[in-house]
Design a protein around this motif. Structure first.
Motif, PDB file in Angstrom:
ATOM      1  N   PHE A  15      23.584 -37.432 -30.098  1.00 53.48           N
ATOM      2  CA  PHE A  15      22.519 -38.217 -29.478  1.00 53.48           C
ATOM      3  C   PHE A  15      22.650 -38.179 -27.953  1.00 53.48           C
ATOM      4  N   ASN A 235      19.812 -35.934 -30.834  1.00 49.62           N
ATOM      5  CA  ASN A 235      19.402 -36.450 -32.147  1.00 49.62           C
ATOM      6  C   ASN A 235      20.579 -36.309 -33.114  1.00 49.62           C
ATOM      7  N   TYR A 294      10.699 -37.222 -33.783  1.00 45.90           N
ATOM      8  CA  TYR A 294      10.399 -35.819 -33.488  1.00 45.90           C
ATOM      9  C   TYR A 294       9.017 -35.459 -34.034  1.00 45.90           C
ATOM     10  N   VAL A 302      14.786 -39.105 -31.719  1.00 46.87           N
ATOM     11  CA  VAL A 302      15.308 -38.285 -30.621  1.00 46.87           C
ATOM     12  C   VAL A 302      15.477 -39.087 -29.340  1.00 46.87           C
TER      13      VAL A 302
END
Ligand SMILES: Cc1cc2nc3c(=O)[nH]c(=O)nc-3n(C[C@H](O)[C@H](O)[C@H](O)COP(=O)(O)OP(=O)(O)OC[C@H]3O[C@@H](n4cnc5c(N)ncnc54)[C@H](O)[C@@H]3O)c2cc1C
Length: 338
Positions: A15, A235, A294, A302
């Protein structure tokens, strides 16, 4: 063994969340791991084992020791006419193991190509994709109990694998460190075309007798087109598991949402697509500040920039609340939130 204090994990979680570990150690062998586990001065600290950090969301600094498992090595343990037993260190990158096996024509994990992360984390949630799951090939795994340093081998059934879960995500969550994994692979493998996009990939390429090398290429292609690359957009893959609901409930939903498909689970239950439910709630491609879903796969949350773990988690919880309100379905996190 080098211990680093107040160590940034920004580049060690997919992330890309900028948080710090009170202490950080990178271990390259079982002996080094035991040294850290059993060191008196570290005994009171909380411990977290980190692989590739691709299934973790840190919402705050980690007030303990983060141990990055970097135990290397892939080797062949045994072989007969049909099968190979291949052992890999837990710190090996999962896709490097897949590549190693596919190159030698050992079948059984090719549909799991390009899943990010380490070999040691693969059993934790029984990684799966495109018709294969780790449980189909896992022979046994070695590891160490965090509190006692005791070593144990788990065979496949002892791992209690199920959909995105295992004993290591439940009873032994944060209690056991996997140090190596043995897979039983097939020398004369039949390719797995149960998942439609893989089958379509074969047809599109006009391949008459697909090999596991073809399947690996097709899966990599599908994944590159459908999923964001964590090196480009932060992500952790699917944020939620696909929910299991009763067949009765599914029939009611299907009347309203005719394109809601299901995957069979057992006599009374089915699994439905969490992505489709999220899309119905108009969250696909939605963005709030630096966080979004996304645009090609709304199950993936994301980080568009410098989002904090809390901001990412807040969006996930908003989605979860809306799914609960609209469908009375409770989504379960696939990502480990810390
Ligand atoms: C773009 C993208 C696509 C993805 N696609 C898929 C997919 O198709 N299928 C799928 O199943 N997953 C998928 N994932 C999730 C992720 O790749 C897997 O869960 C992977 O196994 C995580 O590995 P990791 O090494 O990064 O684990 P980490 O994120 O480092 O750790 C995950 C959990 O496992 C624990 N852990 C890690 N290593 C060990 C060890 N050696 N011993 C004990 N505990 C350990 C950690 O403490 C943590 O709780 C995807 C992720 C991304 C970013």
């Amino acid at each position: 063994m080098k211990l680093s204090k107040n160590y940034s994990l920004k580049t060690l979680n997919s992330f890309g969340v900028d948080i710090k570990a009170k202490i950080y150690a990178d271990v390259f062998s079982v002996d080094e791991l035991k040294e850290v586990m059993l060191a008196n001065e570290l005994s009171n600290l909380k411990k977290l084992i980190l692989g590739g950090g691709s299934n973790i969301l840190f919402v705050k600094n980690f007030d303990g020791i983060v141990i990055k498992n970097s135990i290397p090595g892939i080797k062949i343990i045994s072989e007969d006419d049909k099968n190979m037993i291949v052992e890999s260190g837990a710190g090996v990158v999962w896709d490097e193991l897949v590549q190693y096996c596919v190159d030698r024509n050992y079948g059984g994990i090719e549909n799991l190509s390009l899943i990010p992360g380490s070999v040691g984390a693969a059993p934790i949630q029984n990684i799966g994709a495109y018709g294969q799951e780790l449980t189909n090939t896992l022979f046994e795994l070695n590891g160490i109990f965090i509190d006692t340093g005791e070593e144990k081998i788990f065979n496949n059934s002892e791992c209690k694998f199920s959909y995105r879960s295992s004993i290591f995500k439940n009873e032994f969550k944060n209690k056991f460190i996997i140090t190596s994994v043995k897979l039983k692979l097939d020398k004369n493998s039949q390719v797995n075309l149960t998942y439609d996009p893989v089958k379509e990939g074969v047809e599109k390429r006009h391949i008459k007798n697909p090999t596991i090398k073809d399947i690996r290429e097709i899966v990599i292609d599908i994944r590159k087109n459908k999923l964001p690359d964590p090196n480009e957009i932060g992500n952790a893959g699917s944020f939620f598991k696909n929910p299991v609901i009763t067949k009765k409930k599914y029939k009611v939903l299907k009347k309203v949402y005719s394109d809601l498909n299901y995957f069979p689970v057992d006599r009374n239950n089915v699994k439905v697509s969490a992505a489709r439910l999220i899309e119905i709630c108009e969250w696909k491609g939605k963005r709030i500040g630096n966080v979004g879903t996304y645009n090609k796969q709304p199950l993936v949350i994301v980080n568009y920039g410098d989002a904090t773990g809390e901001e990412i988690y807040a969006m996930a919880m908003k989605i979860k609340d809306e799914i609960k309100k609209r469908f009375d379905i409770t989504l379960e996190n696939e990502v480990n939130v810390l």
